[in-house]
Design a protein around this motif. Sequence first.
Motif, PDB file in Angstrom:
ATOM      1  N   UNK A   1      53.595 -23.542  45.396  1.00  0.00           N
ATOM      2  CA  UNK A   1      54.597 -23.314  46.078  1.00  0.00           C
ATOM      3  C   UNK A   1      53.983 -23.971  47.454  1.00  0.00           C
ATOM      4  N   UNK A   2      52.664 -24.575  47.486  1.00  0.00           N
ATOM      5  CA  UNK A   2      52.276 -25.134  48.904  1.00  0.00           C
ATOM      6  C   UNK A   2      50.991 -25.975  48.440  1.00  0.00           C
ATOM      7  N   UNK A   3      50.943 -26.994  49.371  1.00  0.00           N
ATOM      8  CA  UNK A   3      49.592 -27.937  49.372  1.00  0.00           C
ATOM      9  C   UNK A   3      48.952 -27.836  50.535  1.00  0.00           C
ATOM     10  N   UNK A   4      47.769 -27.908  50.347  1.00  0.00           N
ATOM     11  CA  UNK A   4      46.561 -27.764  51.469  1.00  0.00           C
ATOM     12  C   UNK A   4      46.011 -29.169  51.590  1.00  0.00           C
ATOM     13  N   UNK A   5      46.385 -29.763  52.723  1.00  0.00           N
ATOM     14  CA  UNK A   5      45.495 -31.071  53.053  1.00  0.00           C
ATOM     15  C   UNK A   5      44.608 -30.946  53.982  1.00  0.00           C
ATOM     16  N   UNK A   6      43.334 -31.827  53.752  1.00  0.00           N
ATOM     17  CA  UNK A   6      42.227 -31.910  54.662  1.00  0.00           C
ATOM     18  C   UNK A   6      42.333 -33.491  55.390  1.00  0.00           C
ATOM     19  N   UNK A   7      42.084 -33.608  56.539  1.00  0.00           N
ATOM     20  CA  UNK A   7      42.034 -34.726  57.175  1.00  0.00           C
ATOM     21  C   UNK A   7      40.680 -34.923  58.182  1.00  0.00           C
ATOM     22  N   UNK A   8      40.499 -36.132  58.438  1.00  0.00           N
ATOM     23  CA  UNK A   8      39.446 -36.238  59.771  1.00  0.00           C
ATOM     24  C   UNK A   8      39.651 -37.788  60.014  1.00  0.00           C
ATOM     25  N   UNK A   9      39.240 -38.129  61.135  1.00  0.00           N
ATOM     26  CA  UNK A   9      39.090 -39.452  61.933  1.00  0.00           C
ATOM     27  C   UNK A   9      37.489 -39.940  61.568  1.00  0.00           C
ATOM     28  N   UNK A  10      37.650 -41.238  60.913  1.00  0.00           N
ATOM     29  CA  UNK A  10      36.496 -41.601  60.599  1.00  0.00           C
ATOM     30  C   UNK A  10      36.493 -43.187  60.561  1.00  0.00           C
ATOM     31  N   UNK A  11      35.397 -43.801  61.133  1.00  0.00           N
ATOM     32  CA  UNK A  11      35.184 -45.157  61.343  1.00  0.00           C
ATOM     33  C   UNK A  11      33.685 -45.566  61.163  1.00  0.00           C
ATOM     34  N   UNK A  12      33.482 -46.877  60.942  1.00  0.00           N
ATOM     35  CA  UNK A  12      32.170 -47.182  61.027  1.00  0.00           C
ATOM     36  C   UNK A  12      32.016 -48.733  61.624  1.00  0.00           C
ATOM     37  N   UNK A  13      30.745 -48.997  62.280  1.00  0.00           N
ATOM     38  CA  UNK A  13      30.424 -50.205  62.824  1.00  0.00           C
ATOM     39  C   UNK A  13      29.315 -50.822  62.211  1.00  0.00           C
ATOM     40  N   UNK A  14      29.338 -52.073  62.063  1.00  0.00           N
ATOM     41  CA  UNK A  14      28.052 -52.877  61.661  1.00  0.00           C
ATOM     42  C   UNK A  14      27.082 -53.352  62.678  1.00  0.00           C
ATOM     43  N   UNK A  15      26.112 -53.878  62.431  1.00  0.00           N
ATOM     44  CA  UNK A  15      25.377 -54.406  63.499  1.00  0.00           C
ATOM     45  C   UNK A  15      25.816 -55.552  64.295  1.00  0.00           C
ATOM     46  N   UNK A  16      26.944 -56.196  63.915  1.00  0.00           N
ATOM     47  CA  UNK A  16      27.632 -57.244  64.597  1.00  0.00           C
ATOM     48  C   UNK A  16      28.594 -56.538  65.473  1.00  0.00           C
ATOM     49  N   UNK A  17      28.985 -55.380  65.343  1.00  0.00           N
ATOM     50  CA  UNK A  17      30.079 -54.712  66.222  1.00  0.00           C
ATOM     51  C   UNK A  17      31.270 -54.723  65.568  1.00  0.00           C
ATOM     52  N   UNK A  18      31.237 -55.257  64.421  1.00  0.00           N
ATOM     53  CA  UNK A  18      32.751 -55.156  63.657  1.00  0.00           C
ATOM     54  C   UNK A  18      33.030 -53.505  63.268  1.00  0.00           C
ATOM     55  N   UNK A  19      34.205 -53.189  63.395  1.00  0.00           N
ATOM     56  CA  UNK A  19      34.577 -51.733  63.395  1.00  0.00           C
ATOM     57  C   UNK A  19      35.436 -51.942  62.033  1.00  0.00           C
ATOM     58  N   UNK A  20      35.445 -50.907  61.177  1.00  0.00           N
ATOM     59  CA  UNK A  20      36.255 -50.318  59.795  1.00  0.00           C
ATOM     60  C   UNK A  20      36.534 -49.152  59.781  1.00  0.00           C
ATOM     61  N   UNK A  21      37.746 -48.783  59.252  1.00  0.00           N
ATOM     62  CA  UNK A  21      38.368 -47.530  59.109  1.00  0.00           C
ATOM     63  C   UNK A  21      38.139 -47.032  57.736  1.00  0.00           C
ATOM     64  N   UNK A  22      37.865 -45.689  57.552  1.00  0.00           N
ATOM     65  CA  UNK A  22      37.636 -45.105  56.417  1.00  0.00           C
ATOM     66  C   UNK A  22      38.830 -43.951  56.300  1.00  0.00           C
TER      67      UNK A  22
END
Length: 219
Positions: free
Chosen positions: A167-188
């Motif tokens: 009768x219900x669903x429990x969801x979990x979330x978080x903000x997550x990202x990462x950068x490499x040594x060149x400064x490029x950013x990616x989202x997970x």
Amino acid sequence: MQCIGRTKKLKRCKNDARIIVCRTHKYQPWTVVLFVLTTIGLLAGLYQDLMKPVLSIVGLSGEISNKEDLGRPYVFFKRAILKQNLQLGETPVIQFTLSNSGKLEAVCTIGNIHYYFDLHSDDNELSIEETPSQKIEIAPSQEYGGEFRISSFSVTEAKQVALKEGLATLYFFADCSYKDTRGQKYKIDICWAYDKDMSGYLRRCSETERKRWIKDEQF
């Protein structure tokens, strides 16, 4: 031997030479070498400044693009499970393993861990917990293990029954990202749902569920 130098009329010199040129034309070989090196330098500069960007735009520089892609880090959640099944009066603890399968070091930022208790009705429970962001450095081929503690969610008997009976669903979330040594950013993408039948009691959200959150702009 006869000199291989050229006269002003571009004819071969008739003087004798000890090596390949006579004294009169001793600078001609160096002039030719300098000309060749200058031409190579000009062509290399032309390719770097003009041809390479053009080829990349029209899609003809696949080899260059592939090398750049291979150089980026690829960070993903290799494992995510509940430390234990939902216990009455306790808060969920998610154990996770982050992995970097790329060839560059990555710095991950994780924060704002929250949940959504969907009662499949209009009476739903939403909590966004503004948690301090944590930074995690992951070298190539390295893994990092950690925990998310959802302290704002308390397991009650009514919630247990609703989850058990579907009768219900429990969801979990978080903000997550990462950068490499060149400064490029990616989202997970972090979106997990409680599933009593799964090993570890967690499953990844379906594509439909992820689109739902994006459409509602709740997260």
